[in-house]
Design a protein around this motif. Structure first.
Motif, PDB file in Angstrom:
ATOM      1  N   THR A 191      51.456 -23.175  37.393  1.00  0.00           N
ATOM      2  CA  THR A 191      52.814 -22.825  37.758  1.00  0.00           C
ATOM      3  C   THR A 191      53.409 -22.973  37.084  1.00  0.00           C
ATOM      4  OG1 THR A 191      52.130 -23.203  40.840  1.00  0.00           O
ATOM      5  CG2 THR A 191      54.801 -23.363  39.290  1.00  0.00           C
ATOM      6  N   ARG A 192      53.734 -23.679  36.035  1.00  0.00           N
ATOM      7  CA  ARG A 192      54.661 -24.255  35.346  1.00  0.00           C
ATOM      8  C   ARG A 192      54.350 -23.553  34.240  1.00  0.00           C
ATOM      9  NH1 ARG A 192      52.608 -28.772  32.977  1.00  0.00           N
ATOM     10  NH2 ARG A 192      53.655 -30.151  34.047  1.00  0.00           N
ATOM     11  N   ARG A 195      56.272 -19.959  35.716  1.00  0.00           N
ATOM     12  CA  ARG A 195      57.737 -19.620  35.236  1.00  0.00           C
ATOM     13  C   ARG A 195      58.240 -19.460  34.290  1.00  0.00           C
ATOM     14  NH1 ARG A 195      60.345 -21.469  40.046  1.00  0.00           N
ATOM     15  NH2 ARG A 195      59.487 -22.212  41.518  1.00  0.00           N
ATOM     16  N   THR A 201      56.416 -18.094  40.460  1.00  0.00           N
ATOM     17  CA  THR A 201      55.596 -19.545  40.828  1.00  0.00           C
ATOM     18  C   THR A 201      54.193 -19.000  40.609  1.00  0.00           C
ATOM     19  OG1 THR A 201      55.488 -19.181  42.970  1.00  0.00           O
ATOM     20  CG2 THR A 201      56.822 -20.982  41.503  1.00  0.00           C
TER      21      THR A 201
END
Length: 266
Positions: A191-192, A195, A201
């Protein structure tokens, strides 16, 4: 998907509905996008980028992408079926075309293709194929002259791999955590990275791809809502209806009725 090349404006491609281009999805044709006015924002292979005037964007068939058009943007897209004589690249290419003669050359090719498509003269399919082949020659020449793209970071490679998996498997019951496991990373790390590369996400990738497919099947197809839910990997039609209502503000049956009214009015 038609087996002949198609040419249309970006507005025609969206068919008056922002979700058709604005949600992450994939198509069965190669796409060559040519922006001639304004600005757009594209997310291709999980990587977000700005697309400005005289930018060409080559998107291979099956690639996860979205395109958000600015209010004043205008451009054309050529859709080319895979496996034909027109040779498109296997990877995404974003070219900022600065040479005036190259800009004029591609614009002229697309204008000629538009005329051929509109007039529908004898041998038009053959002519459309020839124009599409010339466009891909233009593209390959421009790729040779274009600056070498920066080497992808580890995060970009991860996100692109994830985007390819979502494009292939979104209709299965796989969860985001399942994709992360198969990629050998934690859901948090995935997810990081998503982003950082796209502003979305990892869960957004799955949601947008499923929502696009759902709306396409509901509004363009005739399958029952229950059958659509099954094809997209939802456990129940009730959960599927709640998913659609949450993301669109309408039930699946209402979306279908609205789409049918628009078709009859056209």
């Amino acid at each position: 998907m038609t087996q002949r090349p198609q040419i249309m404006t970006l507005a025609q491609w969206s068919r008056g509905a922002a979700w058709r281009l604005g949600l992450l999805h994939s198509i069965g044709a190669h796409a060559l996008v040519w922006v001639t006015r304004g600005q757009a924002r594209a997310t291709v292979d999980g990587i977000r980028r700005g697309v400005g005037v005289h930018n060409a964007l080559a998107i291979p068939a099956g690639t996860l992408f979205s395109l958000d058009l600015g209010a004043q943007s205008f451009g054309l897209v050529c859709l080319i079926p895979p496996g034909g004589p027109a040779l498109m690249p296997d990877e995404t290419h974003h070219l900022r075309v600065r040479e005036v003669h190259a800009q004029l050359e591609l614009t002229a090719l697309m204008d000629a293709m538009q005329r051929e498509s509109t007039e529908r003269r004898d041998f038009s399919d053959e002519a459309l194929g020839a124009h599409a082949a010339l466009m891909t020659v233009w593209l390959r020449r421009a790729m040779i002259l274009h600056e070498t793209p920066a080497t992808a970071t580890a995060g970009q490679r991860l996100v692109s791999a994830y985007a390819a998996m979502v494009a292939r498997d979104f209709h299965t019951p796989m969860l985001m955590a399942d994709y992360a496991r198969d990629l050998g990373v934690t859901p948090t790390h995935l997810t990081r990275s998503c982003r950082q590369c796209s502003g979305l996400t990892a869960a957004d990738f799955l949601t947008q791809r499923s929502l696009h497919a759902a709306r396409e099947m509901i509004e363009d197809g005739g399958d029952s809502i229950r059958h659509v839910a099954v094809q997209l990997g939802f456990n129940s039609a009730a959960y599927f209806s709640r998913f659609i209502l949450h993301h669109t503000g309408e039930t699946p049956s209402t979306l279908r009725k609205q789409a049918q009214k628009l078709k009859h009015a056209a």
